[in-house]
Design an enzyme around this catalytic site. Structure first.
Site, PDB file in Angstrom:
ATOM      1  N   THR A   1       0.863  -1.182   0.000  1.00 34.22           N
ATOM      2  CA  THR A   1       0.000   0.000   0.000  1.00 34.22           C
ATOM      3  C   THR A   1       0.897   1.228   0.000  1.00 34.22           C
ATOM      4  OG1 THR A   1      -1.746  -1.158   1.214  1.00 34.22           O
ATOM      5  CG2 THR A   1      -1.804   1.247   1.241  1.00 34.22           C
ATOM      6  N   LYS A  12      -7.661   1.320  -3.116  1.00 35.61           N
ATOM      7  CA  LYS A  12      -7.230   0.792  -1.807  1.00 35.61           C
ATOM      8  C   LYS A  12      -7.189   1.924  -0.780  1.00 35.61           C
ATOM      9  CE  LYS A  12      -5.447  -1.794   1.425  1.00 35.61           C
ATOM     10  NZ  LYS A  12      -4.094  -2.345   1.381  1.00 35.61           N
ATOM     11  N   LYS A  56       0.217   4.134   8.988  1.00 37.11           N
ATOM     12  CA  LYS A  56       0.761   4.347   7.643  1.00 37.11           C
ATOM     13  C   LYS A  56      -0.344   4.656   6.642  1.00 37.11           C
ATOM     14  CE  LYS A  56       1.341   1.071   4.849  1.00 37.11           C
ATOM     15  NZ  LYS A  56       1.675  -0.157   4.084  1.00 37.11           N
TER      16      LYS A  56
END
Length: 611
Positions: A102, A181, A249
């Site tokens: 990601t 995402k 994150k």
């Protein structure tokens, strides 16, 4: 692309919690041979023990890899693998790099040109972020969003299918899958935070959290995150199936991308700060469900309240009294009308009143067989059950104690069912007033919920809480409700508990609505196909009842007269008042409340969906 005819060489770099499971699953499949690498030697040794082969470096792994899968933690680590360690340069001719990390979508803006600049334009890249956690990674049942050139996707489709339970190909080229995402993580991260705030508030309010969990699964406050993460909270099991630092994150990617795009993301920014704060307190390497502890920090408060007793289910009321000589329903809004009709159809002698003639006419049109009265006193006279639908506590007090003084008109040992959404503290105050002025009259806290279908008027759930004596007197009503509604539940804890659960539902629903609006507006700004995005996310971890119910109207630009904004603004205000009384910190509720009020102000008080 069809199935591979011979074992295909896979290089897998990044054997952390997710990467190890993904690489091990591929290694177990006879069509693949997998060489792995990780800078942490224990992970590499564990992979060898599981049957994989160990590479000495990213370059070593890349030399023989037809597919190089990268599961690095950050864009900086990915850059180091591909360029600083020259993995791209060492790949065989026409190899494919599958990036499952990601990373910010902007990472892909210059990636093809950088690869071409070192003389490897033959290398294809697939943007393929994954979702699902460590267990699904190990079982090959992840959700994967994939984007790239048609050539790259043709090469990698079979491999991606083998790695996933659901594979979604996203239009828009490299970076588009990472945008999807990112939106997914915005929603999931916010939903986990909302669940944490809700369960912590339930603990602070002395509710049975297992009851709350079970009830909210059936209401507008439900989400995939609620069903998946709250059980961890209730067990206080912080085994890292998905580490909290992942959302430090990922929410950081969301907020920094919004900042770069000059797009405001107030809820996402607040959620990011919650994860950062939890990580700073030492929770980062544990399961993200541990975020709930952030809301429970304080003297003597660190544990989730456990179940206290089994709830009294409707079936257990069979032995209680069913004979009610007369039932009065005061207030014929949609909910009140549905209650009157449902109980009349169950054979009760129903008497109703409402000052609004239009509401009366709607009831008359239903041919329900109820008796309509011109004054609330005649409707209530000698009634054994009074179902009261009011807009606020002042109306409840006026009806019961001031003219028309309905409490005085009731039969001895009557029961008042307060079925409006009121502040739990106000419900308890009304109970105290009744106990002082009319000690033989009992009160039941009895909020109701609309069904899950926005097109249906049916009430799907009735909650009730109160003394066993009051429940016994009203037993027949709940038997009828159990036959007429989808779900009828007693909430343990006495008067006020059912209303608290209702407010926790509204807490979750309000945060979910604001998150859905923020996510879809951001997706539009990023150029994503929002119709495709909705279909993907409604079947993914980003799902919530509010997302599925409200986003289609938002995308169509329709204005729903039954929009939840006005009710949510009122109810979130109640949540905040209750939280203040409990000295409970409710930052997400406060943020959602202010955004809803802001939206209503901008639209001149309109109750349409956030736009």
């Amino acid at each position: 692309m069809g199935s591979f005819e011979s074992p295909t060489d896979i290089g897998f770099i990044g054997l952390g919690a997710m990467g190890f499971g993904m690489a091990s699953d591929l290694q177990r499949r006879p069509q693949y041979t997998v060489m792995g690498f990780d800078i942490w030697q224990p992970s590499l040794d564990k992979f060898v023990t599981a049957g994989g082969r160990a590479g000495q470096s990213p370059r070593d792994v890349a030399r023989t890899s037809q597919f190089l899968i990268c599961m690095a933690a950050t864009a900086q680590q990915l850059d180091s693998i591909l360029f600083d360690n020259s993995a791209i340069y060492e790949l065989p001719r026409d190899a494919t790099v599958v990036i499952c990390s990601t990373v910010p979508p902007t990472y892909y803006d210059t990636l093809p040109a950088r690869i071409a600049s070192i003389g490897r334009p033959d290398v294809a890249v697939v943007d393929a972020p994954v979702s699902g956690g460590t267990l699904r990674a190990a079982n090959g049942t992840l959700t994967i969003f994939a984007a790239g050139s048609s050539n790259a996707l043709d090469r990698a489709t079979t491999l991606l299918h083998d790695m996933s339970e659901r594979l979604y190909v996203i239009s828009g080229g490299l970076g588009a899958a990472s945008k999807v995402k990112m939106i997914n993580q915005l929603l999931v991260g916010t939903h986990i935070a909302a669940a944490s705030e809700a369960i912590a508030l339930a603990t602070k309010a002395d509710l049975d959290t297992r009851e709350v969990f079970d009830i909210i699964q059936c209401t507008s406050g439900s989400s995939w995150a609620w069903t998946n993460r709250v059980p961890h909270m209730l067990e206080e099991d912080w085994t890292p199936l998905s580490a909290l630092n992942i959302f430090v994150k990922d929410m950081g990617i969301v907020v920094s991308t919004g900042r770069a795009a000059q797009f405001p993301l107030p809820i996402a920014a607040l959620v990011e700060q919650l994860y950062i704060s939890a990580s700073a307190q030492g929770f980062g390497k544990e399961d993200d469900a541990g975020l709930v502890r952030l809301f429970l920090r304080g003297p003597g408060e660190s544990a989730i309240r456990k179940s206290k007793s089994a709830p009294l289910c409707p079936a257990a009321i069979e032995s209680l009294s069913r004979t009610v000589p007369k039932v009065a329903v005061i207030g014929l809004d949609k909910v009140g009308r549905n209650l009157a009709v449902a109980f009349a159809q169950s054979g009760f002698d129903i008497h109703v009143f409402d000052a609004d003639e239009k509401r009366i006419q709607r009831l008359v049109a239903s041919n329900s067989g109820v008796s309509i009265h011109r004054t609330p006193t005649t409707a209530t006279q000698a009634a054994g059950i009074l179902i009261l639908r009011v807009s606020d506590k002042d109306h409840a007090l006026d009806f019961l104690f001031g003219p028309p003084k309905l409490a005085a008109a009731l039969a001895p040992d009557a029961v008042v069912l307060l079925s409006s959404t009121l502040s739990p503290s106000h419900v308890r105050m009304i109970e105290d007033r009744l106990a002082y002025a009319y000690p033989r009259i009992a009160l039941l806290d009895c909020p109701v919920f609309h069904s899950g279908s926005s097109e249906s008027d049916r009430i799907s759930m009735m909650l009730y809480s109160g003394s066993h004596t009051a429940v016994s007197r009203a037993g027949g009503i709940f038997l009828a409700a159990n036959r007429g509604f989808d779900n009828v539940r007693r909430v343990s804890g006495g008067v006020g508990s059912a209303s608290t659960v209702k407010l926790i539902d509204q807490l979750s629903a309000g945060i979910h609505l604001v998150a859905a609006a923020e996510a879809m507006a951001f997706a539009t700004h990023l150029g994503l196909d929002t119709s495709q995005l909705f279909e993907l996310l409604r079947n993914a971890a980003a799902w919530s009842w509010m997302f599925e119910s409200c986003v289609p109207k938002l995308l169509k630009g329709t204005h729903d007269p039954d929009s939840p904004l006005l009710a949510l603004a009122r109810d979130l205000g109640m949540v905040l008042d209750e939280a203040k009384g409990l000295m409970f910190w409710a930052p997400l509720t406060s943020g959602a409340h202010n955004l809803i009020l802001s939206a209503m102000t901008r639209t001149g008080g309109s109750t349409s969906l956030l736009v």
